[in-house]
Design a protein around this motif. Structure first.
Motif, mmCIF file in Angstrom:
data_model
loop_
_atom_site.group_PDB
_atom_site.id
_atom_site.type_symbol
_atom_site.label_atom_id
_atom_site.label_comp_id
_atom_site.label_asym_id
_atom_site.label_seq_id
_atom_site.Cartn_x
_atom_site.Cartn_y
_atom_site.Cartn_z
ATOM 1 N N LEU A 7 0.829 -1.196 0.000
ATOM 2 C CA LEU A 7 0.000 0.000 0.000
ATOM 3 C C LEU A 7 0.869 1.253 0.000
ATOM 4 C CD1 LEU A 7 -2.775 1.292 0.119
ATOM 5 C CD2 LEU A 7 -2.695 1.068 2.603
ATOM 6 N N GLU A 8 1.942 1.257 0.801
ATOM 7 C CA GLU A 8 2.841 2.409 0.830
ATOM 8 C C GLU A 8 3.489 2.627 -0.531
ATOM 9 O OE1 GLU A 8 5.390 1.483 4.119
ATOM 10 O OE2 GLU A 8 3.996 2.349 5.578
ATOM 11 N N ALA A 29 -6.300 9.348 -6.113
ATOM 12 C CA ALA A 29 -5.077 9.338 -5.307
ATOM 13 C C ALA A 29 -4.953 10.628 -4.495
ATOM 14 C CB ALA A 29 -3.847 9.152 -6.205
ATOM 15 N N GLU A 30 -5.290 11.738 -5.113
ATOM 16 C CA GLU A 30 -5.227 13.029 -4.420
ATOM 17 C C GLU A 30 -6.241 13.089 -3.277
ATOM 18 O OE1 GLU A 30 -3.900 16.853 -3.482
ATOM 19 O OE2 GLU A 30 -3.007 15.318 -4.746
ATOM 20 N N ALA A 31 -7.453 12.589 -3.518
ATOM 21 C CA ALA A 31 -8.475 12.572 -2.464
ATOM 22 C C ALA A 31 -8.027 11.700 -1.301
ATOM 23 C CB ALA A 31 -9.811 12.077 -3.029
ATOM 24 N N TYR A 32 -7.434 10.553 -1.601
ATOM 25 C CA TYR A 32 -6.951 9.665 -0.544
ATOM 26 C C TYR A 32 -5.829 10.347 0.244
ATOM 27 C CZ TYR A 32 -5.522 5.438 1.865
ATOM 28 O OH TYR A 32 -5.221 4.522 2.846
ATOM 29 N N LEU A 57 -12.834 2.273 -1.241
ATOM 30 C CA LEU A 57 -13.227 2.507 -2.631
ATOM 31 C C LEU A 57 -12.190 3.342 -3.386
ATOM 32 C CD1 LEU A 57 -17.075 3.121 -2.288
ATOM 33 C CD2 LEU A 57 -15.916 1.076 -3.177
ATOM 34 N N LEU A 58 -11.638 4.353 -2.735
ATOM 35 C CA LEU A 58 -10.597 5.163 -3.380
ATOM 36 C C LEU A 58 -9.375 4.312 -3.708
ATOM 37 C CD1 LEU A 58 -10.809 8.441 -1.268
ATOM 38 C CD2 LEU A 58 -11.375 8.214 -3.702
ATOM 39 N N ALA A 59 -8.950 3.487 -2.760
ATOM 40 C CA ALA A 59 -7.788 2.623 -2.990
ATOM 41 C C ALA A 59 -8.068 1.613 -4.101
ATOM 42 C CB ALA A 59 -7.405 1.905 -1.697
ATOM 43 N N SER A 71 -4.935 -7.318 -2.069
ATOM 44 C CA SER A 71 -5.298 -8.310 -1.065
ATOM 45 C C SER A 71 -6.293 -7.716 -0.080
ATOM 46 C CB SER A 71 -4.051 -8.784 -0.318
ATOM 47 O OG SER A 71 -3.526 -7.742 0.468
ATOM 48 N N ILE A 72 -7.004 -8.589 0.589
ATOM 49 C CA ILE A 72 -7.952 -8.155 1.614
ATOM 50 C C ILE A 72 -7.215 -7.355 2.684
ATOM 51 C CG2 ILE A 72 -9.488 -8.960 3.454
ATOM 52 C CD1 ILE A 72 -10.707 -9.293 0.686
ATOM 53 N N SER A 73 -6.049 -7.831 3.089
ATOM 54 C CA SER A 73 -5.328 -7.120 4.148
ATOM 55 C C SER A 73 -4.866 -5.738 3.693
ATOM 56 C CB SER A 73 -4.156 -7.956 4.676
ATOM 57 O OG SER A 73 -3.311 -8.328 3.632
ATOM 58 N N THR A 74 -4.517 -5.590 2.420
ATOM 59 C CA THR A 74 -4.146 -4.266 1.909
ATOM 60 C C THR A 74 -5.361 -3.344 1.880
ATOM 61 O OG1 THR A 74 -2.339 -5.190 0.601
ATOM 62 C CG2 THR A 74 -3.145 -3.019 -0.054
ATOM 63 N N ALA A 75 -6.502 -3.884 1.493
ATOM 64 C CA ALA A 75 -7.742 -3.098 1.516
ATOM 65 C C ALA A 75 -8.065 -2.662 2.941
ATOM 66 C CB ALA A 75 -8.892 -3.904 0.921
ATOM 67 N N CYS A 76 -7.853 -3.556 3.909
ATOM 68 C CA CYS A 76 -8.082 -3.204 5.317
ATOM 69 C C CYS A 76 -7.130 -2.091 5.748
ATOM 70 C CB CYS A 76 -7.902 -4.429 6.217
ATOM 71 S SG CYS A 76 -9.227 -5.647 6.074
ATOM 72 N N SER A 77 -5.878 -2.189 5.330
ATOM 73 C CA SER A 77 -4.896 -1.144 5.679
ATOM 74 C C SER A 77 -5.283 0.202 5.091
ATOM 75 C CB SER A 77 -3.503 -1.540 5.177
ATOM 76 O OG SER A 77 -3.040 -2.685 5.827
ATOM 77 N N ALA A 78 -5.861 0.190 3.894
ATOM 78 C CA ALA A 78 -6.271 1.438 3.243
ATOM 79 C C ALA A 78 -7.341 2.161 4.043
ATOM 80 C CB ALA A 78 -6.788 1.156 1.831
ATOM 81 N N ALA A 79 -8.145 1.391 4.786
ATOM 82 C CA ALA A 79 -9.253 1.977 5.540
ATOM 83 C C ALA A 79 -8.794 2.712 6.792
ATOM 84 C CB ALA A 79 -10.256 0.889 5.923
ATOM 85 N N LYS A 80 -7.607 2.419 7.264
ATOM 86 C CA LYS A 80 -7.049 3.086 8.454
ATOM 87 C C LYS A 80 -7.930 2.919 9.690
ATOM 88 C CE LYS A 80 -3.478 4.702 6.314
ATOM 89 N NZ LYS A 80 -2.268 3.944 6.386
#
Length: 132
Positions: A7-8, A29-32, A57-59, A71-80
């Protein structure tokens, strides 16, 4: 840990590009990034502004624009948010047909997730409107 690094890397790539804000994926990307800057400025109080499903959704929109599933875990990380909260939001998004989950073709123990065609159209509409 690999998913966080993934994600980073995605975020660093988005930052390193010259954002014309003409392309929907650049706007996403800018909104995120704006949301992450807000989180940094407000510290612990940033929890007041949480929209985990939107961050996911942005990610996913950015990943789709690059032709990737994450991955699911990357999607989870995106949610913070805690993984249990992010997983609940992923479940809600899937139930509404906004994301598609599937087993990873290389490792059946993992699952990947992508934006559905339906959600991609809605995101594109929002990004076009936001970009104006």
């Amino acid at each position: 840990m690999a998913e966080i690094e993934e994600l980073e890397t995605v975020l660093a790539d988005a930052r390193s590009r010259i954002l014309s804000l003409e392309e929907p994926q650049d706007i996403a990307a800018e909104a995120y990034q704006a949301r992450r800057m807000r989180d940094a400025c407000f510290g612990a109080d940033a929890i007041l502004f949480g929209e985990p499903a939107w961050d996911i959704l942005l990610a996913l929109y950015s990943a789709r624009a690059d032709g990737r599933e994450i991955s699911i875990s990357t999607a989870c990380s995106a949610a913070k948010v805690p993984n249990t909260t992010a997983l609940r939001h992923l479940g809600n998004l899937e139930a509404r047909g906004m994301i598609v989950r599937r087993a990873d073709s290389e490792d059946r123990r993992r699952s990947t997730v992508r934006l559905s065609d339906k959600a991609s159209v809605m995101m594109r509409d929002w990004l076009d409107r936001y970009g104006r």
